[in-house]
Design a protein around this motif. Structure first.
Motif, PDB file in Angstrom:
ATOM      1  N   HIS A  38     -45.452 -20.331 -16.957  1.00 19.74           N
ATOM      2  CA  HIS A  38     -46.435 -19.681 -17.593  1.00 19.74           C
ATOM      3  C   HIS A  38     -47.208 -20.374 -18.666  1.00 19.74           C
ATOM      4  N   ASP A  39     -46.568 -21.436 -19.058  1.00 19.80           N
ATOM      5  CA  ASP A  39     -47.060 -22.331 -20.026  1.00 19.80           C
ATOM      6  C   ASP A  39     -48.221 -23.359 -19.327  1.00 19.80           C
ATOM      7  N   TRP A  40     -47.723 -23.837 -18.291  1.00 16.79           N
ATOM      8  CA  TRP A  40     -48.638 -24.418 -17.783  1.00 16.79           C
ATOM      9  C   TRP A  40     -49.806 -23.993 -17.016  1.00 16.79           C
ATOM     10  N   LYS A  41     -49.655 -22.788 -16.473  1.00 16.80           N
ATOM     11  CA  LYS A  41     -50.840 -22.005 -16.124  1.00 16.80           C
ATOM     12  C   LYS A  41     -51.585 -21.683 -17.379  1.00 16.80           C
ATOM     13  N   GLU A  42     -51.192 -21.210 -18.416  1.00 18.26           N
ATOM     14  CA  GLU A  42     -52.035 -20.932 -19.635  1.00 18.26           C
ATOM     15  C   GLU A  42     -52.809 -22.133 -19.951  1.00 18.26           C
ATOM     16  N   PHE A  43     -52.079 -23.378 -20.180  1.00 16.94           N
ATOM     17  CA  PHE A  43     -52.699 -24.706 -20.571  1.00 16.94           C
ATOM     18  C   PHE A  43     -53.705 -25.034 -19.736  1.00 16.94           C
ATOM     19  N   GLY A  44     -53.588 -24.855 -18.614  1.00 12.58           N
ATOM     20  CA  GLY A  44     -54.459 -25.290 -17.412  1.00 12.58           C
ATOM     21  C   GLY A  44     -55.698 -24.400 -17.556  1.00 12.58           C
ATOM     22  N   TYR A  45     -55.876 -23.038 -17.696  1.00 13.82           N
ATOM     23  CA  TYR A  45     -56.579 -22.243 -17.892  1.00 13.82           C
ATOM     24  C   TYR A  45     -57.624 -22.374 -19.119  1.00 13.82           C
ATOM     25  N   ALA A  46     -56.803 -22.743 -20.049  1.00 14.75           N
ATOM     26  CA  ALA A  46     -57.436 -22.791 -21.584  1.00 14.75           C
ATOM     27  C   ALA A  46     -58.475 -24.243 -21.576  1.00 14.75           C
ATOM     28  N   THR A  47     -58.015 -25.152 -20.713  1.00 11.96           N
ATOM     29  CA  THR A  47     -58.435 -26.243 -20.739  1.00 11.96           C
ATOM     30  C   THR A  47     -59.308 -26.786 -19.797  1.00 11.96           C
ATOM     31  N   GLY A  48     -59.351 -25.935 -18.427  1.00  8.06           N
ATOM     32  CA  GLY A  48     -60.479 -26.303 -17.455  1.00  8.06           C
ATOM     33  C   GLY A  48     -59.527 -27.187 -16.401  1.00  8.06           C
ATOM     34  N   HIS A  49     -58.473 -27.164 -16.432  1.00  7.32           N
ATOM     35  CA  HIS A  49     -57.483 -28.375 -15.661  1.00  7.32           C
ATOM     36  C   HIS A  49     -56.526 -27.383 -14.703  1.00  7.32           C
ATOM     37  N   GLN A  50     -57.133 -26.096 -14.622  1.00  5.85           N
ATOM     38  CA  GLN A  50     -55.804 -25.572 -13.627  1.00  5.85           C
ATOM     39  C   GLN A  50     -55.802 -25.929 -12.338  1.00  5.85           C
TER      40      GLN A  50
END
Length: 261
Positions: A38-50
């Motif tokens: 969930h940290d990876w997904k959250e970080f991805g969506y927050a930074t546009g790199h999902q």
């Protein structure tokens, strides 16, 4: 040299290849130890790199299955950021799950990045000659410093220093009262331990420095009882002042451990 300097459009990165490697290695270890799916997904969506995270064939799968190649997959993402969006690398350093780990394990890297607070280095536990209880108190203090802040660490640091001073006296065959205070133990150590009595050609001035630390330890005793979480105190130390106390005690610890061997 700092890795980045902030400008109007975010960090302006100037890479030194050797330093870049140290930054990426520090981040990789922090991520492997702390990031869940969930940290990876959250970080991805927050930074546009999902899309990169979602489309990588092994990143999340190796994490969930605890496969040996997970560390290499993390490097894939970090190298992608270096080539595509270094500003996001900065955000990753500041991530609330990664920054405490980096403060604890890679403070030198954060310092070179210009991001660390003024921490005196913690002591490697194997170097401490003390009981298991005292070692545990020191480990607890370091853990609390990272997780809850300096105010929460003062009590355990007091316990660790008290136990260490008692052990140092015992190791040197110096008799002390069973209920000797932390202030009394330091005073006895300064006056009777051969490793501390010999301070070299500038001993007169260095004695003044050590005496100043005696005042610090005396204040630590009072602050522990009346301004820390050791008791139900209403007026706790503010974080900046607590960090001042923590750094002062760490400085004394570092000196004594090196001096006494």
């Amino acid at each position: 040299m700092s890795l980045w300097a902030c400008g109007t459009d975010g960090p302006n990165i100037q890479f030194d290849s050797q330093f870049r490697s140290r930054v990426l290695m520090a981040l990789q270890k922090a991520i492997v130890e702390n990031f869940q799916e969930h940290d990876w997904k959250e970080f991805g969506y927050a930074t546009g790199h999902q899309d990169f995270i979602r489309s990588h064939k092994r990143l999340l799968r190796s994490l969930n299955w605890q496969d040996e190649d997970h560390g290499g997959c993390v490097f894939d993402f970090l190298e992608y950021l270096v080539n595509r969006d270094v500003a996001v690398l900065y955000k990753m350093v500041e991530h609330h799950k990664l920054r405490p780990y980096l403060e604890k394990h890679s403070l030198d890297v954060l310092s070179e990045l210009g991001l660390s607070e003024a921490h005196v280095p913690a002591l490697p536990l194997p170097q401490i000659s003390a009981s298991d209880v005292d070692r545990r108190a020191l480990a607890d203090a370091e853990s609390l410093l990272v997780s809850n802040g300096a105010t929460s660490a003062v009590d355990r640091l007091h316990t660790a220093l008290h136990g260490y001073l008692r052990s140092a006296c015992a190791d040197a065959g110096i008799a002390v009262a069973a209920d000797a205070s932390i202030t009394a133990l330091l005073k006895t150590l300064k006056t009777e331990h051969p490793g501390v009595k010999e301070l070299g050609v500038h001993s007169a001035e260095l004695v003044k420095v050590l005496n100043s630390f005696g005042n610090i330890v005396d204040a630590l005793n009072t602050l522990r009882n009346h301004a820390s979480v050791a008791h139900a105190n209403e007026n706790l130390l503010e974080e900046d002042e607590a960090l001042l106390v923590v750094n002062a005690v760490r400085t004394l610890f570092n000196y004594l451990v090196k001096k006494l061997g």
